[in-house]
Design a protein around this motif. Structure first.
Motif, PDB file in Angstrom:
ATOM      1  N   THR A  21       0.828  -1.207   0.000  1.00 25.62           N
ATOM      2  CA  THR A  21       0.000   0.000   0.000  1.00 25.62           C
ATOM      3  C   THR A  21       0.860   1.254   0.000  1.00 25.62           C
ATOM      4  O   THR A  21       0.364   2.327  -0.334  1.00 25.62           O
ATOM      5  N   GLN A  22       2.131   1.141   0.406  1.00 27.75           N
ATOM      6  CA  GLN A  22       3.018   2.307   0.420  1.00 27.75           C
ATOM      7  C   GLN A  22       4.453   1.840   0.648  1.00 27.75           C
ATOM      8  O   GLN A  22       4.711   0.977   1.472  1.00 27.75           O
ATOM      9  N   ALA A  23       5.378   2.476  -0.071  1.00 30.39           N
ATOM     10  CA  ALA A  23       6.781   2.029  -0.022  1.00 30.39           C
ATOM     11  C   ALA A  23       7.542   2.693   1.120  1.00 30.39           C
ATOM     12  O   ALA A  23       8.577   3.322   0.913  1.00 30.39           O
ATOM     13  N   HIS A  24       7.014   2.573   2.320  1.00 33.64           N
ATOM     14  CA  HIS A  24       7.768   2.975   3.505  1.00 33.64           C
ATOM     15  C   HIS A  24       8.277   1.724   4.211  1.00 33.64           C
ATOM     16  O   HIS A  24       7.587   0.701   4.243  1.00 33.64           O
ATOM     17  N   TRP A  25       9.437   1.862   4.847  1.00 29.32           N
ATOM     18  CA  TRP A  25      10.157   0.693   5.377  1.00 29.32           C
ATOM     19  C   TRP A  25       9.322  -0.123   6.355  1.00 29.32           C
ATOM     20  O   TRP A  25       9.506  -1.333   6.474  1.00 29.32           O
ATOM     21  N   ASP A  26       8.391   0.539   7.060  1.00 26.11           N
ATOM     22  CA  ASP A  26       7.611  -0.217   8.046  1.00 26.11           C
ATOM     23  C   ASP A  26       6.546  -1.096   7.387  1.00 26.11           C
ATOM     24  O   ASP A  26       5.844  -1.835   8.082  1.00 26.11           O
ATOM     25  N   HIS A  27       6.431  -1.019   6.064  1.00 21.45           N
ATOM     26  CA  HIS A  27       5.460  -1.873   5.353  1.00 21.45           C
ATOM     27  C   HIS A  27       6.105  -2.797   4.319  1.00 21.45           C
ATOM     28  O   HIS A  27       5.464  -3.732   3.859  1.00 21.45           O
ATOM     29  N   VAL A  28       7.357  -2.495   3.948  1.00 20.52           N
ATOM     30  CA  VAL A  28       7.958  -3.239   2.829  1.00 20.52           C
ATOM     31  C   VAL A  28       9.326  -3.856   3.126  1.00 20.52           C
ATOM     32  O   VAL A  28       9.924  -4.467   2.242  1.00 20.52           O
ATOM     33  N   GLY A  35       0.362  10.849  -2.037  1.00 23.64           N
ATOM     34  CA  GLY A  35       0.504  11.863  -1.004  1.00 23.64           C
ATOM     35  C   GLY A  35       1.396  11.307   0.097  1.00 23.64           C
ATOM     36  O   GLY A  35       2.512  11.775   0.306  1.00 23.64           O
ATOM     37  N   HIS A  36       0.900  10.254   0.750  1.00 21.55           N
ATOM     38  CA  HIS A  36       1.714   9.630   1.815  1.00 21.55           C
ATOM     39  C   HIS A  36       3.026   9.110   1.225  1.00 21.55           C
ATOM     40  O   HIS A  36       4.099   9.301   1.791  1.00 21.55           O
ATOM     41  N   THR A  37       2.939   8.423   0.104  1.00 21.03           N
ATOM     42  CA  THR A  37       4.090   8.201  -0.781  1.00 21.03           C
ATOM     43  C   THR A  37       3.597   8.500  -2.200  1.00 21.03           C
ATOM     44  O   THR A  37       2.393   8.589  -2.436  1.00 21.03           O
ATOM     45  N   ILE A  78       0.016  12.089   7.272  1.00 17.20           N
ATOM     46  CA  ILE A  78       1.185  12.906   6.906  1.00 17.20           C
ATOM     47  C   ILE A  78       2.297  12.650   7.914  1.00 17.20           C
ATOM     48  O   ILE A  78       2.119  12.861   9.110  1.00 17.20           O
ATOM     49  N   ASN A  79       3.427  12.203   7.407  1.00 17.50           N
ATOM     50  CA  ASN A  79       4.550  11.879   8.300  1.00 17.50           C
ATOM     51  C   ASN A  79       5.237  13.143   8.825  1.00 17.50           C
ATOM     52  O   ASN A  79       5.195  14.203   8.189  1.00 17.50           O
ATOM     53  N   ASP A  80       5.915  12.980   9.952  1.00 19.99           N
ATOM     54  CA  ASP A  80       6.748  14.058  10.482  1.00 19.99           C
ATOM     55  C   ASP A  80       7.769  14.460   9.416  1.00 19.99           C
ATOM     56  O   ASP A  80       8.304  13.614   8.708  1.00 19.99           O
TER      57      ASP A  80
HETATM   58 ZN   LIG Z   1       4.180   5.400   5.811  1.00 20.89          ZN
END
Ligand SMILES: [Zn+2]
Length: 311
Positions: free
Chosen positions: A115-122, A193-195, A222-224
């Motif tokens: 759902t999004q290419a941030h490290w906590d998901h991928v 937006g988020h990624t 929206i991330n810090d």
């Molecule tokens: Zn994220």
């Protein structure tokens, strides 16, 4: 002639791979670091990310196989399975345990999505791809970040370093593309937006003779460190978020879940040991409220940034 002792051959392979790993890393890191991976691990500061949680059936052929907070979804079919998201580093053993507790096998995963290419998901995509041979499919907007291990994250326009194992994306997806396996057809909805490539997925599942419209949604949080009016590596971010909220408000579903357990209230809706209930995650009002909440947070931040600019 007696067949080769399998223990011997396994030992030989192990020794050979250790030697190869040492040879390939030694030139860069020296022998002391021969076993280390070639990416920089970020510290895990949220205990809920790696806290085990029992696998559970959400509805029909959709199962939750993530940790206490990081959602991973298994969609089962007679021709293999689809896994959406992996969680952070070292999640694979928990995911495997959840999948097996539900009567399925990790090895049967054929398609990997996110759902999004941030490290906590991928972060464990590369590991699971290696273990299963599954194909990775991702929205084009997230391909670069997946393939460079997070280095090109837009929040760090000069590069943030490789923070998870890079993974080759086998199929690049666009808004509206479908992913088909064993009679299940997912549709990708680009919700950037988020990624840049943040994605939600919809499909129809059957349960007890009834069809249910399912939505796996990536919330527009929206991330810090994100400034909506000042993202050099993502100048259209505010417009993308705005379009995502318009699209998400227009969506309807019978059952919805999201990238974090906290986003869709998993722990309000389910307690370990609860029996399966096809109505448990039917929650259209909760969906509308959650989208409105994230849109309001977006609008509030946008207003604050505009006010600061005009000072
Ligand atoms: Zn994220």
């Amino acid at each position: 002639m007696a067949s080769q002792d399998p223990r011997l051959s396994r030992a030989t392979v192990l020794v050979a791979s250790v030697v190869l790993a040492a040879l390939s890393c030694a030139a860069f890191l020296g022998p002391a670091h021969a076993q280390q991976a070639t990416f920089k691990r970020l510290p895990i500061t949220n205990d809920a990310w790696l806290q085990p949680f029992p696998g559970l059936r959400v509805i029909g052929n959709l199962y939750y196989v993530g940790s206490y907070d990081l959602a991973a979804y298994l969609i089962t079919t007679p021709e293999g399975h689809i896994l959406i998201n992996t969680g952070v580093y070292d999640s694979v053993d928990m995911i495997r345990a959840s999948i097996e507790s539900l009567g399925f096998q990790l090895d049967d995963i054929e398609i990997l999505l996110t759902t999004q290419a941030h490290w906590d998901h991928v972060a464990d995509l590369a590991t699971i791809k290696r273990l299963t041979g599954a194909r990775i499919m991702a929205h084009v907007g997230d391909v670069a970040v997946l393939e460079d291990g997070g280095n090109s994250d837009f929040r760090f326009p000069d590069g943030r370093g490789v923070i998870f194992e890079p993974v080759a994306v086998d199929r690049h997806l666009q808004d509206g593309d479908t992913i088909e396996l064993g009679g299940t057809v997912l549709t990708l909805h680009h919700h950037p937006g988020h990624t840049k490539g943040a994605s939600s997925f919809t499909f129809t599942t059957q349960d007890d003779g009834r069809d249910y419209a399912v939505l796996v949604v990536n919330m527009g949080s929206i991330n810090d460190g994100v400034e909506l009016l000042n993202m050099r590596a993502y100048p259209e971010i505010a417009d993308d978020y705005a379009a995502t909220f318009v699209a998400q408000k227009a969506m309807s579903s019978d059952v919805w879940v999201s990238s974090h357990a906290s986003h869709f209230g998993l722990h309000d809706k389910f307690t370990a040991g609860d029996a399966y209930d096809s109505a448990r995650f039917v929650d259209p009002e909760g969906y509308a409220e959650k989208i409105a909440l994230y849109e309001q947070l977006f609008l509030t931040q946008l207003e604050a940034e505009r006010a600061q600019r005009s000072q």
